[in-house]
Write an enzyme that holds these catalytic residues in place. Sequence first.
Site, short mmCIF file in Angstrom:
data_model
loop_
_atom_site.label_atom_id
_atom_site.label_comp_id
_atom_site.label_asym_id
_atom_site.label_seq_id
_atom_site.Cartn_x
_atom_site.Cartn_y
_atom_site.Cartn_z
N LYS A 25 0.84 -1.20 0.00
CA LYS A 25 0.00 0.00 0.00
C LYS A 25 0.87 1.25 0.00
O LYS A 25 1.48 1.60 1.01
CB LYS A 25 -0.91 0.05 1.23
CG LYS A 25 -1.93 1.18 1.08
CD LYS A 25 -2.62 1.53 2.38
CE LYS A 25 -2.14 2.81 3.00
NZ LYS A 25 -2.15 4.00 2.16
N GLY A 51 6.78 5.23 7.90
CA GLY A 51 5.87 6.36 8.03
C GLY A 51 6.14 7.06 9.34
O GLY A 51 7.24 6.97 9.91
N GLU A 106 10.24 1.76 10.08
CA GLU A 106 11.14 2.88 9.75
C GLU A 106 10.35 4.15 9.97
O GLU A 106 9.43 4.45 9.21
CB GLU A 106 11.58 2.78 8.28
CG GLU A 106 12.42 1.56 7.96
CD GLU A 106 13.82 1.61 8.56
OE1 GLU A 106 14.28 2.71 8.92
OE2 GLU A 106 14.44 0.54 8.69
N CYS A 120 12.88 11.87 6.46
CA CYS A 120 13.12 11.31 7.79
C CYS A 120 14.53 11.62 8.26
O CYS A 120 14.80 11.79 9.44
CB CYS A 120 12.88 9.81 7.76
SG CYS A 120 13.87 8.96 6.52
N GLU A 177 9.39 16.32 15.00
CA GLU A 177 9.71 16.27 13.57
C GLU A 177 8.84 17.28 12.84
O GLU A 177 7.63 17.11 12.72
CB GLU A 177 9.44 14.85 13.05
CG GLU A 177 9.93 14.63 11.65
CD GLU A 177 9.60 13.24 11.13
OE1 GLU A 177 8.46 12.78 11.31
OE2 GLU A 177 10.49 12.63 10.50
P1 NAD Z 1 2.03 8.35 7.81
O1 NAD Z 1 2.43 7.62 9.02
O2 NAD Z 1 0.93 9.33 7.90
O3 NAD Z 1 1.59 7.31 6.66
C1 NAD Z 1 2.44 6.28 6.22
C2 NAD Z 1 1.60 5.20 5.56
O4 NAD Z 1 0.76 4.61 6.56
C3 NAD Z 1 0.66 5.71 4.47
O5 NAD Z 1 0.59 4.77 3.42
C4 NAD Z 1 -0.68 5.80 5.21
O6 NAD Z 1 -1.80 5.70 4.36
C5 NAD Z 1 -0.57 4.58 6.11
N1 NAD Z 1 -1.47 4.61 7.27
C6 NAD Z 1 -2.06 5.69 7.85
N2 NAD Z 1 -2.83 5.28 8.89
C7 NAD Z 1 -2.71 3.93 8.97
C8 NAD Z 1 -3.25 2.94 9.83
N3 NAD Z 1 -4.11 3.25 10.82
N4 NAD Z 1 -2.87 1.65 9.64
C9 NAD Z 1 -2.02 1.31 8.67
N5 NAD Z 1 -1.49 2.21 7.79
C10 NAD Z 1 -1.83 3.51 7.95
O7 NAD Z 1 3.37 9.01 7.24
P2 NAD Z 1 3.52 10.00 6.01
O8 NAD Z 1 2.99 11.34 6.41
O9 NAD Z 1 3.03 9.35 4.77
O10 NAD Z 1 5.14 10.04 5.87
C11 NAD Z 1 5.93 10.88 6.61
C12 NAD Z 1 6.54 10.15 7.80
O11 NAD Z 1 7.29 9.02 7.35
C13 NAD Z 1 7.54 11.00 8.56
O12 NAD Z 1 7.33 10.85 9.94
C14 NAD Z 1 8.89 10.43 8.14
O13 NAD Z 1 9.93 10.65 9.05
C15 NAD Z 1 8.57 9.00 7.98
N6 NAD Z 1 9.56 8.35 7.13
C16 NAD Z 1 10.50 7.53 7.70
C17 NAD Z 1 11.50 6.94 6.92
C18 NAD Z 1 12.53 6.03 7.50
O14 NAD Z 1 13.15 5.30 6.74
N7 NAD Z 1 12.75 6.03 8.80
C19 NAD Z 1 11.53 7.20 5.55
C20 NAD Z 1 10.57 8.05 5.01
C21 NAD Z 1 9.58 8.61 5.80
#
Ligand code: NAD
Length: 503
Positions: free
Chosen positions: A191, A244, A266, A300, A398
Amino acid sequence: MNAPLNIAMPAEASAAPKTYRLLINGKQVDARDGRTIARKSPGHGFTVSHYAQAGEAEVEAAVQAAHKAFETGPWPRMKASERAAILFRAADLIETRLEDIARLDALESGKPIAQARGEIGGAVDIWRYAASLARTLHGESYANLGDAMLGVVVREPIGVVSIITPWNFPFLIVSQKLPFALAAGCTAVVKPSEMTSASTFVLGDILLEAGLPAGVVNILAGLGADVGAPMVNHPLVEMVSFTGSTRVGKMTMASAAQSLKKVSMELGGKNGQIVFPDADLEAAADAAVFGGFFNAGECCNAGSRLIVHKAIADDFLSAVKALTAKVKVGDPLDEQTKVGAMISSDHLAKVTDYVTAAASEGSNVYSGGKQLASNAGQYLDPTIMRGVTEDMAIAREEVFGPVLSVLTFESIEKALHIANNTPYGLSAGVWSANIDTCMSVARGVRSGTVWVNTFMEGYPELPFGGYKQSGLGRELGKRAVEDYTEEKTIQFHRGQRTGWWVG
Ligand code: NAD
């Protein structure tokens, strides 16, 4: 007052948006209730894509397809060399379509096109690395257990993996997970973020063209609550690989715990770059700007805290400010752009709220701080905040935007204290010509990666992941395929039964 950014409308703006259908069991399908999600280019404002919007019914169909492909299909059973050949073919096809994929990511996420090309090129390299690792996967044998026993430990693919990815590096992040899961022999339901799904659907086409059997990879667009959550809860899913936010990561882990699924997380970061007076200050200033503003700070690994020695702070920061003024902000499709659009107007408002709050708490806007006027899209001026203290939200949370928070130190102990004073532990940087200083920081910082006299480089060979609330587990590196396996111990007894129990 600067002139408003002039964003040119690309050819896509006057064409019909492309529609992407879900990939389930090797077929492209619409959602059963016909719902779709529209994605607007954050840099231009026109609708780029429509995706079929999955719900629970599609999650069920996708997991069942992945389960069937795992239980009875050829993928987990074929030789690693055969799996590797398909993954290498996929890498070649990604390379062939690099320009199209980069353009989709730039249009949907607002990132600069030149940077997007670099990310897709990096992804090609990762697919090739994972393909070669497929053939290195092996177990252990123990012939030291006495004459009658041979112990063998084999690694088997864990099963169906749910892969959930964010919007900031749409193609790169799925490429840090999926090829390793496939190399191990797993099947998957993927997804992507509901804001940037198109390039993952292109990857689905590529995998089928490369010869991946139907059902091995299934791709669903949709919202977290409707699609992500049931992908985590489904009893036939054995592992969840999530990238995420820390907030959603915690919820995901709690849900996965209900059925004791393995998780790989991650998550967010609040990374510091520590600059000492004896560093190559020209290089450090460039890296400070890069760390703060790369991918509009929606990263991130962003070096969102600049931790500078007091003795050099004024001169160093004026060099950082001068470089920041040269950073080209604007149209993601302009080859010269370094900072593109913010992902959404809501997110932009969240970032500017952090700046306003920090200013009201006593820090000051040294550079930028405002949304830039433009004829289309949403853009934020790269921002430097001085006088930030450790207790401010901007220093601890963040922000995920082009905002650099500056803190100062006079001793190495204080620099380390500042660097570690956050719930996160993803990465850090240190700039000094003194090996003792570099080593003290590298060992003293609680983070998964430390860059010494460089920043934000990445190689498939090197594991990546977070300490503390930045995550759990590691991606990439030589053990990345093992992560998608279970260990099975097999004990071979030979000859007469020994140690009779009853006799
Ligand atoms: P997010 O947590 O809002 O969403 C990430 C994914 O999770 C999306 O596909 C979203 O639809 C899904 N999601 C949302 N609610 C969910 C639920 N209840 N159950 C399962 N899946 C769900 O994050 P974002 O805003 O898309 O991305 C930004 C974040 O990602 C930042 O915090 C960033 O630091 C982090 N990030 C981390 C890394 C790493 O490698 N550590 C890399 C890139 C981004």
